[in-house]
Write a protein that holds these residues in place. Structure first.
Motif, PDB file in Angstrom:
ATOM      1  N   GLN A 335       0.807  -1.210   0.000  1.00 24.74           N
ATOM      2  CA  GLN A 335       0.000   0.000   0.000  1.00 24.74           C
ATOM      3  C   GLN A 335       0.850   1.273   0.000  1.00 24.74           C
ATOM      4  OE1 GLN A 335      -4.191  -0.075   1.687  1.00 24.74           O
ATOM      5  NE2 GLN A 335      -3.097   1.021   3.282  1.00 24.74           N
ATOM      6  N   SER A 336       2.137   1.121   0.255  1.00 27.33           N
ATOM      7  CA  SER A 336       3.023   2.289   0.258  1.00 27.33           C
ATOM      8  C   SER A 336       3.285   2.828  -1.145  1.00 27.33           C
ATOM      9  CB  SER A 336       4.368   1.925   0.901  1.00 27.33           C
ATOM     10  OG  SER A 336       4.224   1.599   2.259  1.00 27.33           O
ATOM     11  N   PHE A 337       3.121   1.993  -2.165  1.00 30.68           N
ATOM     12  CA  PHE A 337       3.388   2.441  -3.526  1.00 30.68           C
ATOM     13  C   PHE A 337       2.278   3.394  -3.972  1.00 30.68           C
ATOM     14  CE2 PHE A 337       5.827  -1.370  -3.002  1.00 30.68           C
ATOM     15  CZ  PHE A 337       6.990  -1.143  -3.730  1.00 30.68           C
ATOM     16  N   GLU A 338       2.652   4.610  -4.279  1.00 37.43           N
ATOM     17  CA  GLU A 338       1.662   5.651  -4.538  1.00 37.43           C
ATOM     18  C   GLU A 338       1.012   5.511  -5.910  1.00 37.43           C
ATOM     19  OE1 GLU A 338       3.722   9.668  -5.198  1.00 37.43           O
ATOM     20  OE2 GLU A 338       5.362   8.285  -4.714  1.00 37.43           O
ATOM     21  N   LYS A 339      -0.031   6.293  -6.112  1.00 41.78           N
ATOM     22  CA  LYS A 339      -0.703   6.342  -7.405  1.00 41.78           C
ATOM     23  C   LYS A 339       0.106   7.212  -8.358  1.00 41.78           C
ATOM     24  CE  LYS A 339      -5.231   6.699  -7.207  1.00 41.78           C
ATOM     25  NZ  LYS A 339      -6.576   7.214  -6.866  1.00 41.78           N
ATOM     26  N   ASP A 341      -0.581   9.756  -9.885  1.00 41.94           N
ATOM     27  CA  ASP A 341      -0.780  11.203  -9.772  1.00 41.94           C
ATOM     28  C   ASP A 341      -0.094  11.769  -8.526  1.00 41.94           C
ATOM     29  OD1 ASP A 341      -2.344  10.252  -7.735  1.00 41.94           O
ATOM     30  OD2 ASP A 341      -4.222  11.119  -8.451  1.00 41.94           O
ATOM     31  N   ASN A 342       0.852  10.981  -7.967  1.00 39.77           N
ATOM     32  CA  ASN A 342       1.652  11.404  -6.811  1.00 39.77           C
ATOM     33  C   ASN A 342       0.869  11.440  -5.498  1.00 39.77           C
ATOM     34  OD1 ASN A 342       3.612  11.747  -8.707  1.00 39.77           O
ATOM     35  ND2 ASN A 342       3.904  13.940  -8.405  1.00 39.77           N
ATOM     36  N   THR A 343      -0.264  10.772  -5.448  1.00 41.71           N
ATOM     37  CA  THR A 343      -1.038  10.741  -4.206  1.00 41.71           C
ATOM     38  C   THR A 343      -0.940   9.364  -3.567  1.00 41.71           C
ATOM     39  OG1 THR A 343      -3.096  10.089  -5.328  1.00 41.71           O
ATOM     40  CG2 THR A 343      -2.660  12.463  -5.058  1.00 41.71           C
ATOM     41  N   TYR A 344      -1.107   9.348  -2.257  1.00 45.09           N
ATOM     42  CA  TYR A 344      -1.150   8.098  -1.508  1.00 45.09           C
ATOM     43  C   TYR A 344      -2.612   7.709  -1.306  1.00 45.09           C
ATOM     44  CZ  TYR A 344       3.592   9.603  -0.299  1.00 45.09           C
ATOM     45  OH  TYR A 344       4.894  10.026  -0.354  1.00 45.09           O
ATOM     46  N   ALA A 345      -2.895   6.436  -1.392  1.00 43.74           N
ATOM     47  CA  ALA A 345      -4.269   5.975  -1.192  1.00 43.74           C
ATOM     48  C   ALA A 345      -4.258   4.511  -0.815  1.00 43.74           C
ATOM     49  CB  ALA A 345      -5.099   6.175  -2.463  1.00 43.74           C
ATOM     50  N   SER A 346      -5.187   4.150   0.060  1.00 45.05           N
ATOM     51  CA  SER A 346      -5.346   2.741   0.392  1.00 45.05           C
ATOM     52  C   SER A 346      -5.878   2.005  -0.830  1.00 45.05           C
ATOM     53  CB  SER A 346      -6.313   2.567   1.564  1.00 45.05           C
ATOM     54  OG  SER A 346      -7.578   3.120   1.251  1.00 45.05           O
ATOM     55  N   LEU A 347      -5.620   0.722  -0.906  1.00 45.61           N
ATOM     56  CA  LEU A 347      -6.186  -0.107  -1.964  1.00 45.61           C
ATOM     57  C   LEU A 347      -7.672  -0.266  -1.662  1.00 45.61           C
ATOM     58  CD1 LEU A 347      -3.235  -2.601  -2.089  1.00 45.61           C
ATOM     59  CD2 LEU A 347      -3.960  -1.149  -3.991  1.00 45.61           C
ATOM     60  N   ALA A 348      -8.504   0.145  -2.593  1.00 42.22           N
ATOM     61  CA  ALA A 348      -9.936   0.303  -2.315  1.00 42.22           C
ATOM     62  C   ALA A 348     -10.657  -1.040  -2.247  1.00 42.22           C
ATOM     63  CB  ALA A 348     -10.570   1.195  -3.374  1.00 42.22           C
ATOM     64  N   THR A 360     -13.633  -6.272 -11.934  1.00 44.52           N
ATOM     65  CA  THR A 360     -13.801  -7.254 -13.011  1.00 44.52           C
ATOM     66  C   THR A 360     -12.607  -8.185 -13.090  1.00 44.52           C
ATOM     67  OG1 THR A 360     -15.145  -5.684 -14.274  1.00 44.52           O
ATOM     68  CG2 THR A 360     -14.172  -7.544 -15.485  1.00 44.52           C
ATOM     69  N   GLY A 361     -11.408  -7.641 -13.001  1.00 49.40           N
ATOM     70  CA  GLY A 361     -10.186  -8.440 -13.035  1.00 49.40           C
ATOM     71  C   GLY A 361      -9.494  -8.424 -11.689  1.00 49.40           C
ATOM     72  N   ILE A 362      -8.799  -9.494 -11.390  1.00 51.30           N
ATOM     73  CA  ILE A 362      -8.174  -9.606 -10.060  1.00 51.30           C
ATOM     74  C   ILE A 362      -7.034  -8.614  -9.876  1.00 51.30           C
ATOM     75  CG2 ILE A 362      -6.474 -11.391 -10.680  1.00 51.30           C
ATOM     76  CD1 ILE A 362      -7.175 -12.753  -7.982  1.00 51.30           C
ATOM     77  N   THR A 363      -6.450  -8.130 -10.970  1.00 54.39           N
ATOM     78  CA  THR A 363      -5.357  -7.165 -10.851  1.00 54.39           C
ATOM     79  C   THR A 363      -5.834  -5.711 -10.887  1.00 54.39           C
ATOM     80  OG1 THR A 363      -4.979  -7.136 -13.242  1.00 54.39           O
ATOM     81  CG2 THR A 363      -3.730  -8.762 -11.957  1.00 54.39           C
ATOM     82  N   ASP A 364      -7.132  -5.492 -11.117  1.00 53.02           N
ATOM     83  CA  ASP A 364      -7.626  -4.128 -11.317  1.00 53.02           C
ATOM     84  C   ASP A 364      -7.431  -3.243 -10.089  1.00 53.02           C
ATOM     85  OD1 ASP A 364      -8.374  -4.959 -13.811  1.00 53.02           O
ATOM     86  OD2 ASP A 364     -10.534  -4.977 -13.409  1.00 53.02           O
ATOM     87  N   ALA A 367      -4.272  -1.230 -10.299  1.00 51.32           N
ATOM     88  CA  ALA A 367      -4.031  -0.436 -11.494  1.00 51.32           C
ATOM     89  C   ALA A 367      -3.688   1.008 -11.121  1.00 51.32           C
ATOM     90  CB  ALA A 367      -5.253  -0.470 -12.404  1.00 51.32           C
ATOM     91  N   GLY A 368      -2.871   1.629 -11.972  1.00 54.46           N
ATOM     92  CA  GLY A 368      -2.552   3.033 -11.778  1.00 54.46           C
ATOM     93  C   GLY A 368      -1.591   3.312 -10.644  1.00 54.46           C
ATOM     94  N   ARG A 369      -0.773   2.318 -10.297  1.00 53.26           N
ATOM     95  CA  ARG A 369       0.188   2.481  -9.212  1.00 53.26           C
ATOM     96  C   ARG A 369       1.618   2.530  -9.753  1.00 53.26           C
ATOM     97  NH1 ARG A 369      -1.736   2.712  -3.520  1.00 53.26           N
ATOM     98  NH2 ARG A 369      -3.980   2.514  -3.837  1.00 53.26           N
ATOM     99  N   ASP A 370       2.477   3.053  -8.948  1.00 51.38           N
ATOM    100  CA  ASP A 370       3.926   3.045  -9.166  1.00 51.38           C
ATOM    101  C   ASP A 370       4.351   1.693  -9.736  1.00 51.38           C
ATOM    102  OD1 ASP A 370       6.708   2.757  -8.675  1.00 51.38           O
ATOM    103  OD2 ASP A 370       6.631   4.059  -6.927  1.00 51.38           O
TER     104      ASP A 370
END
Length: 633
Positions: A335-339, A341-348, A360-364, A367-370
């Motif tokens: 969860q430390s790897f940021e999005k 857009d340079n923001t930090y966020a928990s995996l939703a 839909t997909g297990i890797t989705d 997505a959009g992470r470092d």
């Protein structure tokens, strides 16, 4: 790169140095199965075998030769029955990472003395061997000081005179700053006597000396700067603790050494693969013209110098032996790897109302992470050795009921409502709570995992190297030193190429710079490279992050402090994927995720003030009463 072979007689030569004279004539005869010191120092190949042994004994903490050490803190869970205790002991032992090997230092000092006395070698060979030994000795003292604080500085081989009084051999501990000063000065002294060759990566070079100098000076600077927050971690004689007034000079030395490497232009970031995650992963396994590696411990199949990191940690479902999966990266790290857009966020895993989020997909969800995330961690549904890793925890029914199994890829009959027949109810890699080798955190490690066929077989194993110094760290050092010296824009500029390689396309500004940001960058770039403990110690953050407080799922689902360096990180958590089963519903067949704490995680790690410097064993003090104990122990 020239392969270093290790002759069995090298240790004998270094340990005893010269033969003892005896009255019995037969004891004066030269042995037929060893070589004299004089004979050795006439042949550069024989001297190389001796220096090779000295390289091989270089100490590391947290390496691919000891995968379990990576589970000591918050980077990973140990999915191995014999190592569960690492998550069940609340307090770190005071001697957990201590090291005290003056026999090794004596061998280095003997080598240096012999080298200085040698007359048969060419000046070029002689100077290089001496410089290499001084480089290794500087590294050994660096390893000592970052564990123990100030230690006795012994630079000559000491000999006992059998007088019955050994006190002249006893040395007091030097100041912590004096040991750092010695390391830095030695590296400065030898850097121009070593080859300035980026293609030499398993022996000392000018680049390796500068990289070590930059790191050592940065450590000393940090202790001086941040040690004021732990004033009780000091000794009146300076054996522990560095005055704050010395911080600036150390930061300047760290930055200057880093700049010298950067301006030389021989090293660069690894960028061979257009897929950024695959590229980052390949950095650690590609030994062919790798421009980023400065100094590494090498391994070679043809000399049977190999290791079992891949055997121990390969995905269980596709393993070449019936084992693997021991090192499970934590959700804390993932969860430390940021999005992007340079923001930090928990995996939703849940929405703002606490309802599951369907993917839909297990890797989705990732997505959009470092890009370094998928280069460091094997995520569910991704591949290793061209085989898809099968990580999912079971089925979740509409009413929240979980259908799962207790063995790899287990199948069950007639367990899904309205769907008779046999179905697989859990991934072939787990996660299954308490089942060793399964992905109990929901992840497997990728960094340093060898993609070569046979690397996961006991009869072959892996020759992937252990990288001690690389160019990206030099850039991170320069960024941290620049920031500490008041140049925030310079710090952002040094971070930019490292972040660009990870796919983070929005450049950081001077206003974005902070200690929190610098801590984050090192955490995600250098995970599983043996930096975490030493970084947290030098920043004096270890007692704050590993504070003994228990954690909960809310710390991950509602995380607002992901980018805070001192956030609590005392227990390893995981993220489990489930297949949602609700025929007729729009979300049927999609994936949902749950934050979990493995049942074997029963304690919250607590780093005490006494852990900042390791225990000096009582037998060492008994042999040398001049040695003072470390504080708070």
């Amino acid at each position: 790169m020239k392969n270093i072979r290790y002759a069995w007689f090298a240790i004998v030569l270094l340990t005893f140095g010269q033969s003892c004279k005896k009255d019995s004539e037969y004891l004066n005869k030269q042995p037929t199965n060893t070589l004299s010191v004089e004979a050795t120092w006439k042949d550069p190949n024989l001297v190389l075998s001796v220096i090779g042994d000295l390289y091989d004994r270089y100490p590391d903490f947290q390496t691919i030769e000891a995968w379990w050490e990576f589970t000591d803190f918050d980077e990973a869970f140990a999915s191995n029955g014999g190592d569960y205790g690492r998550h069940q002991n609340a307090e770190f032992d005071y001697g957990s990472w201590n090291w005290w090997d003056y026999a090794y230092i004596r061998d280095l000092n003997v080598f240096l003395k012999r080298g200085q006395e040698a007359t048969a070698l060419s000046e070029a060979d002689k100077n290089r061997f001496i410089a290499e030994a001084r480089f290794i000795r500087a590294g050994v003292y660096f390893e000592l000081v970052k564990r123990m604080g100030g230690v006795p500085l012994i630079t000559e081989p000491m000999e006992y005179n059998y007088s019955g009084d050994p006190t002249y051999l006893q040395h007091a501990r030097a100041k912590e700053s004096e040991v750092y000063d010695f390391v830095i000065s030695e590296l400065e002294a030898v850097k121009n006597k070593l080859p300035n060759s980026a293609s030499t990566q398993s022996r000392a070079t000018k680049g390796a000396a500068l990289a070590m100098e930059s790191r050592a000076a940065l450590y000393a600077a940090s202790i001086a700067k941040y040690g004021v927050s732990t004033g009780q971690v000091s000794l009146p004689g300076g054996e522990v603790g560095i005055p704050a007034s010395m911080a600036t000079a150390y930061y300047q030395k760290s930055l200057q050494a880093a700049k010298e490497i950067i301006s030389d232009g021989q090293y660069s970031l690894y960028k061979k693969n257009p897929n950024l995650s695959d590229n980052f992963s390949s950095l650690f396994t590609d030994k062919g013209n790798n421009p980023e590696v400065i100094f590494a411990k090498d391994f070679k199949l043809k000399t049977n110098k190999v290791h079992g990191y891949t055997i121990n940690n390969q995905p269980r479902s596709s393993a070449e032996e019936q084992q693997g999966g021991r090192l499970n990266p934590s959700l804390n790290l993932v969860q430390s790897f940021e999005k992007l857009d340079n923001t930090y966020a928990s995996l939703a895993s849940v929405d703002a109302s606490g309802n599951p989020v369907y993917y839909t997909g297990i890797t989705d969800i990732f997505a959009g992470r470092d890009a370094r995330l998928a280069g460091t961690v094997i995520l569910p549904g991704t591949q290793f050795k061209n085989k898809t890793v099968d990580i999912w925890a079971g089925y979740m029914l509409a009413n929240g009921t979980i259908i799962t199994g207790d063995n790899f890829g287990q199948t069950k009959k007639d367990v899904l409502p309205g769907k008779p027949g046999t179905v697989q109810v859990v991934g072939a890699d787990g996660p299954i709570d308490g089942l060793e080798f399964s992905a109990q955190s929901g992840f497997y490690v990728r960094k340093y995992l060898d993609p070569a066929t046979g690397s996961g077989q006991i009869g072959t194993r892996s020759e992937v190297w252990w990288i001690r110094y690389r160019y990206a760290e030099v850039l991170l050092n320069a960024a941290e030193a620049s920031f500490a010296l008041g140049d925030a824009q310079g710090a952002a500029d040094y971070l930019k190429p490292v972040r660009d390689r990870a796919g983070l396309t929005t450049a950081l500004t001077a206003g974005d710079m902070s200690l929190d940001r610098l801590v984050h960058e090192r955490r995600v770039e250098l995970a599983f490279e043996g930096h975490e403990l030493w970084d947290m110690k030098r920043w004096r953050l270890a007692d704050k992050a590993w504070n003994g407080n228990a954690m909960s799922a809310a710390d991950f689902t509602n995380a607002t402090n992901i980018g805070v360096a001192a956030r609590t990180n005392t227990q390893v958590f995981g993220l489990w994927a489930y297949k949602y089963y609700n025929p007729g519903d729009a979300n049927d067949g999609k994936y949902v995720f749950k934050v979990v704490k493995p049942s074997k995680v029963t304690a919250a790690h607590r780093f005490r003030l006494g852990n900042y410097y390791s225990l000096i064993n009582q037998d060492i003090i008994n042999r040398n009463p001049k040695i003072v104990k470390n504080p708070n122990q």
